[in-house]
Write an enzyme that holds these catalytic residues in place. Structure first.
Site, PDB file in Angstrom:
ATOM      1  CE  LYS A 105      57.832  29.866  28.174  1.00 28.92           C
ATOM      2  NZ  LYS A 105      57.611  31.259  27.861  1.00 28.92           N
TER       3      LYS A 105
HETATM    4  C1  LIG Z   1      57.291  31.969  26.767  1.00 27.02           C
HETATM    5  C2  LIG Z   1      57.140  33.432  26.902  1.00 27.02           C
HETATM    6  C3  LIG Z   1      56.219  34.156  26.126  1.00 27.02           C
HETATM    7  C4  LIG Z   1      55.402  33.507  25.030  1.00 27.02           C
HETATM    8  O1  LIG Z   1      54.459  32.594  25.521  1.00 27.02           O
HETATM    9  P1  LIG Z   1      53.805  31.481  24.571  1.00 27.02           P
HETATM   10  O2  LIG Z   1      53.039  30.624  25.471  1.00 27.02           O
HETATM   11  O3  LIG Z   1      54.955  30.765  23.921  1.00 27.02           O
HETATM   12  O4  LIG Z   1      52.987  32.192  23.549  1.00 27.02           O
HETATM   13  C5  LIG Z   1      56.080  35.492  26.369  1.00 27.02           C
HETATM   14  N1  LIG Z   1      56.820  36.124  27.304  1.00 27.02           N
HETATM   15  C6  LIG Z   1      57.719  35.472  28.062  1.00 27.02           C
HETATM   16  C7  LIG Z   1      58.505  36.228  29.058  1.00 27.02           C
HETATM   17  C8  LIG Z   1      57.905  34.105  27.895  1.00 27.02           C
HETATM   18  O5  LIG Z   1      58.802  33.455  28.646  1.00 27.02           O
END
Ligand SMILES: *Cc1c(COP(=O)(O)O)cnc(C)c1O
Length: 465
Positions: A105
């Protein structure tokens, strides 16, 4: 609308999502030129070049400053920012989790924080971010916005559903501009509350409410960059790759879809889910059936415990031939009333996953444990459970072309499953040494949207408009 208006607005006034009128089209030579920029000038310069293709109202010179401040070695611990490592014959790992909160993120959020800072200063105004998190978005947003003095953050999280490390990281922040709100229920309940407050147009404008969750277009488009950089690192600009993406809100993989629509040679996008398999079910059957929050499983890859993928509509728009009326019908009426979108009889969806190059797979808790243990034993690489979801499914579906699995978090965030897999908890890197003992700050919201609005009124640090 112009880019910065969309940046600050997040969700469109009618509840829909913003998409570009068309995707920039690049040739193989263009992508190779971008690859050369990555090699010679670094990730930040590459990011500015790609973002410039989508941004109509920030000059390239300023964009370069924005990405240079977002992607520093100091924050990411590596000059490469998002290195790609080979972990098995034909299987690669795009290491997207080297940022300040140890999850991918950060890749988008750090840029978003810089965008906000830049644009709010340019407009001489302030903003209130209202968001929902299942764990990783919240801390990534808060760390990215901690220094953005013109932004206040209200972040909702599901009570008791995050790991101790995630809680420590988020709730440990002590600033009046960062307000953590816990909600008894699931992530989807949190997101519904955010939507409900946003649907009050007057309240929204009084408090200048915007979003940082994955529906924000600026965040999504920032993620396109690492698809290009990963492709180039693995192929040196020659040939196709596939990506395996642990998916929840369909943000990460949607950026892969955008990259492919621009012409990046991606053969397949593998949508990996955990036991919450709404997306996998759609790509197998053509039926998208969102689950009630009570039907959402609590799993050992909690950031993917999502039963309504908020970015899915963007992909669907392309799937349905960019027919806005059709999307309004499907995601407004159909999903609203029946909770189901069934496209099996639609002319545009004879076989969605083959036509669109999507494949899919589901992993279980046992699969994750086994995958973590397996890679820890052999190449000596310790992965987190979400990454394990993607690696497990990607490995199963790999063809001749290189398969690049997306590393979406570091194991330090998920101690208990790591212990189950390898017999010990992951070492805590020194930069995270104090996360677990910091005093925690939260506000409980158990009575719906009206109470949430009260909390925002009471805690707001900026004068209402
Ligand atoms: C947010 C997240 C996901 C999922 O990603 P999306 O963009 O919502 O599909 C997968 N793994 C981790 C560790 C995340 O923080």
């Amino acid at each position: 609308m112009s880019f910065t208006d969309i940046l600050l607005e997040g969700l469109a006034p009618d509840g829909g999502l913003y998409v570009p009128q068309s995707y920039p089209q690049l040739s193989l030579d263009d992508f190779n030129a971008l690859g050369e920029i990555l090699v010679n000038e670094g990730y930040a310069r590459l990011a500015a070049q790609i973002l410039a293709l989508f941004i109509d109202d920030i000059p390239l010179w300023d964009l370069e400053g924005i990405t240079r401040r977002a992607y520093t070695k100091e924050k990411f611990g590596t000059d490469l920012i998002a290195p790609v490592t080979k972990i098995e014959r034909n299987l690669w790992l795009a290491q997207l989790s080297q940022g300040p909160t140890a999850a991918f993120k950060d890749m988008a959020m750090q840029v978003l924080g810089q965008f906000f800072d830049y644009e709010l200063a340019r407009r001489g105004t302030t903003m209130t971010i209202l968001g929902a998190t299942s764990g990783d978005t919240g801390s990534a947003a808060e760390f990215a916005l901690l220094d953005a003095s013109r932004v206040q953050v209200f972040m909702l999280s599901p009570l008791g559903r995050m790991t101790p490390f995630q809680r420590g990281q988020m709730y440990g922040i002590n600033s009046p501009r960062i307000v953590n709100i816990t909600v008894p229920g699931s992530f989807d309940d949190c997101q519904d509350l955010v939507k409900e407050v946003n649907s009050d147009a007057e309240f929204k404008s009084t408090y200048s409410i915007g979003a940082v969750n994955s529906i924000n277009w600026a965040r999504l488009v920032s993620q396109v960059v690492y698809y290009v950089s990963s492709w180039f690192q693995v192929t040196q600009g020659r040939g196709e790759v596939s990506f395996s993406v642990p998916s929840g809100n369909f943000g990460n993989i949607c950026a892969g879809h955008v990259a492919r629509m621009m012409g990046l040679p991606i053969k397949e996008l593998v949508c990996a889910t955990n036991e919450n398999n709404v997306l996998a079910e759609f790509f197998r059957t053509g039926v998208y059936r969102v689950r009630a929050s009570t039907e959402t499983f609590v799993t050992s890859s909690p950031s993917m415990d999502i039963s309504k993928a908020s970015n899915f509509e963007r992909f669907f728009y392309d799937l349905a031939g960019r027919d806005a009326a059709e999307i309004r019908h499907l995601f407004g009426e159909q999903l609203g009333h029946k909770g189901v979108i069934d496209i099996r009889k639609k002319p545009y969806a004879k076989d969605p996953y083959k036509v669109y190059g999507f494949r899919t797979g589901v992993s279980t808790h046992a699969d994750r444990v086994e995958t973590i243990a397996d890679f820890y034993r052999r190449p000596g690489y310790l992965m987190d459970p979400h990454t394990a979801d993607g690696v497990m499914v990607g490995r199963e579906l790999a063809g001749e072309e290189p398969m690049i699995a997306m590393e979406t978090a570091l194991p330090v965030k998920f101690g208990s499953i790591t212990k189950e897999a390898i017999g010990k908890v992951p070492e805590i890197p020194t930069r995270f040494a104090h996360v677990l003992d910091a005093p925690q700050h939260t506000v409980l919201c158990e009575n719906g949207a009206e109470q949430l609005k009260k909390i925002i009124e009471q805690r707001s640090v900026f004068p209402p408009e």
